[in-house]
Design a protein around this motif. Structure first.
Motif, short mmCIF file in Angstrom:
data_model
loop_
_atom_site.label_atom_id
_atom_site.label_comp_id
_atom_site.label_asym_id
_atom_site.label_seq_id
_atom_site.Cartn_x
_atom_site.Cartn_y
_atom_site.Cartn_z
N ASN A 63 21.95 -18.89 42.51
CA ASN A 63 21.98 -19.05 41.06
C ASN A 63 22.46 -17.79 40.33
O ASN A 63 22.70 -17.81 39.14
N ASN A 64 22.54 -16.68 41.06
CA ASN A 64 23.02 -15.42 40.47
C ASN A 64 24.52 -15.28 40.73
O ASN A 64 24.96 -15.30 41.88
N ILE A 65 25.27 -15.14 39.65
CA ILE A 65 26.73 -14.96 39.77
C ILE A 65 27.01 -13.46 39.69
O ILE A 65 26.73 -12.82 38.67
N VAL A 66 27.56 -12.91 40.75
CA VAL A 66 27.88 -11.48 40.77
C VAL A 66 29.40 -11.33 40.81
O VAL A 66 30.08 -11.88 41.68
N ILE A 67 29.92 -10.58 39.82
CA ILE A 67 31.36 -10.30 39.77
C ILE A 67 31.59 -8.83 40.09
O ILE A 67 31.10 -7.95 39.37
N PHE A 68 32.32 -8.58 41.15
CA PHE A 68 32.77 -7.22 41.46
C PHE A 68 34.17 -7.08 40.86
O PHE A 68 35.07 -7.87 41.18
N SER A 69 34.33 -6.09 40.00
CA SER A 69 35.58 -5.92 39.26
C SER A 69 36.15 -4.53 39.55
O SER A 69 35.63 -3.52 39.09
N SER A 70 37.24 -4.50 40.34
CA SER A 70 37.77 -3.20 40.76
C SER A 70 39.23 -3.33 41.19
O SER A 70 39.56 -4.16 42.04
N ALA A 71 40.11 -2.52 40.59
CA ALA A 71 41.53 -2.55 40.95
C ALA A 71 41.82 -1.59 42.10
O ALA A 71 41.09 -0.62 42.32
N ASN A 72 42.89 -1.87 42.81
CA ASN A 72 43.40 -0.98 43.87
C ASN A 72 42.33 -0.58 44.89
O ASN A 72 42.18 0.59 45.24
N ILE A 73 41.60 -1.55 45.37
CA ILE A 73 40.51 -1.25 46.30
C ILE A 73 41.04 -0.99 47.71
O ILE A 73 42.16 -1.36 48.05
N ASP A 74 40.20 -0.34 48.50
CA ASP A 74 40.53 -0.05 49.89
C ASP A 74 40.10 -1.25 50.74
O ASP A 74 38.91 -1.46 50.99
N LYS A 75 41.07 -2.04 51.19
CA LYS A 75 40.75 -3.26 51.93
C LYS A 75 40.36 -2.99 53.39
O LYS A 75 40.03 -3.90 54.12
#
Length: 316
Positions: free
Chosen positions: A96-108
């Motif tokens: 029920n918890n919506i977690v948004i990780f927001s990050s550009a140019n991440i290290d995949k």
């Protein structure tokens, strides 16, 4: 539910995140909305409690976490510790918890990204690869307020940086109802990269007087060493392109192998300078840097270094 918004456009990633935040805020309790902009400053217990606890009245809960997974810009010992901490329980977050990780140019390559990739409900990536991508975004956002030719010029001036383009348009719209090319030329200064591109264009076409004149104009507002390093980096790209073209490598392959993206048009440009002279110029400028670092050249002023750079250019 876990979502990851990433890509090479920080602006588009942030815009998508804020859109979700507004929609959730309009439909749900504000008690159930949290936005962590700097996780390093927050206690670990508080982080885990917020991510693992059910929402108020057992309703849906939205937690936004900026800059995670981390990228090269925010990578340090503290942010790495927080990321390692998140990794220990990210797969235990209630449905029920919506977690948004927001990050550009991440290290995949990072373990945390790989874990998110396995458990995420959705991963959305936002890219601006060419000037046409950025121009189209600006046209959609400011249609009828700026003409398309002005947009293209602005994109070039701001070296394909979407955020800077938006900032400049917003400032101009304070006093203007419609923006044209003349406004861009009159009120907006090109970025250092664009100015250096113009210098390199002159050098490669052997317009030496024009190149030296542009350099002196740039140095009115820019440190010579910053200019020199930027010139060297961009000239290196031209050397690589010239070398690969001499080897008869297809133009599309050159653009891909050098990751030129919005600068792919450089491959199709033809210049008056020979590859040998271009290579010699680059070597001369690199040797100038080596001599300076080994104390073989001594100057008392930036002006002296500027003359040495100009001398290298005049020799072609």
């Amino acid at each position: 539910m876990i979502y990851l918004f990433t890509g090479n456009s920080d602006f588009l990633v942030r815009e998508k995140t804020l859109k979700w935040k507004k929609i959730f805020s309009d439909k749900n309790w504000d008690f159930n909305l949290m936005h962590f902009k700097d996780l390093v400053e927050i206690d670990n217990n508080q982080i885990s409690e917020n991510l693992l606890a059910e929402g108020f009245m057992w309703e849906k809960k939205l937690i936004i976490i900026d800059n995670y997974p981390i990228n090269s810009e925010n990578k340090n010992s503290k942010s790495l510790e927080k990321q390692d901490f998140l990794e220990t329980f990210v797969d235990k977050i209630p449905e029920n918890n919506i977690v948004i990780f927001s990050s550009a140019n991440i290290d995949k390559r990072a373990k945390f990204y790989k874990k998110i990739k396995k458990i995420a409900t959705k991963i959305e990536e936002f890219y601006t690869k060419t000037d046409n991508d950025i121009s189209s975004i600006l046209w959609e956002k400011y249609r009828w307020k700026i003409d398309f030719q002005a947009i293209n010029l602005l994109v070039k001036y701001k070296w394909w940086n979407l955020e800077k383009c938006i900032s400049e348009i917003e400032k101009l719209l304070i006093t203007k109802q419609n923006i044209n090319q003349w406004d861009i030329k009159q009120f907006i200064a090109p970025e250092l990269e664009e100015s250096i591109f113009q210098v390199i264009d002159d050098i490669l076409n052997k317009n030496i007087v024009s190149a030296i004149s542009k350099i002196r104009t740039i140095l009115n507002d820019t440190n010579i060493y910053a200019f020199y390093n930027n010139l060297l980096a961009n000239l290196r790209t031209s050397v690589y392109i010239s070398k690969l073209k001499n080897l008869k490598i297809p133009t599309t392959e050159i653009g891909h192998s050098l990751s030129l993206w919005n600068r792919a048009f450089l491959v199709n440009k033809n210049y008056k300078i020979s590859h040998k002279k271009l290579e010699n110029l680059y070597i001369s400028l690199v040797n100038l840097d080596k001599k300076m670092k080994s104390w073989k050249l001594m100057w008392t002023e930036e002006r002296d270094f500027k003359f040495e750079v100009e001398k290298c250019i005049l020799e072609i």
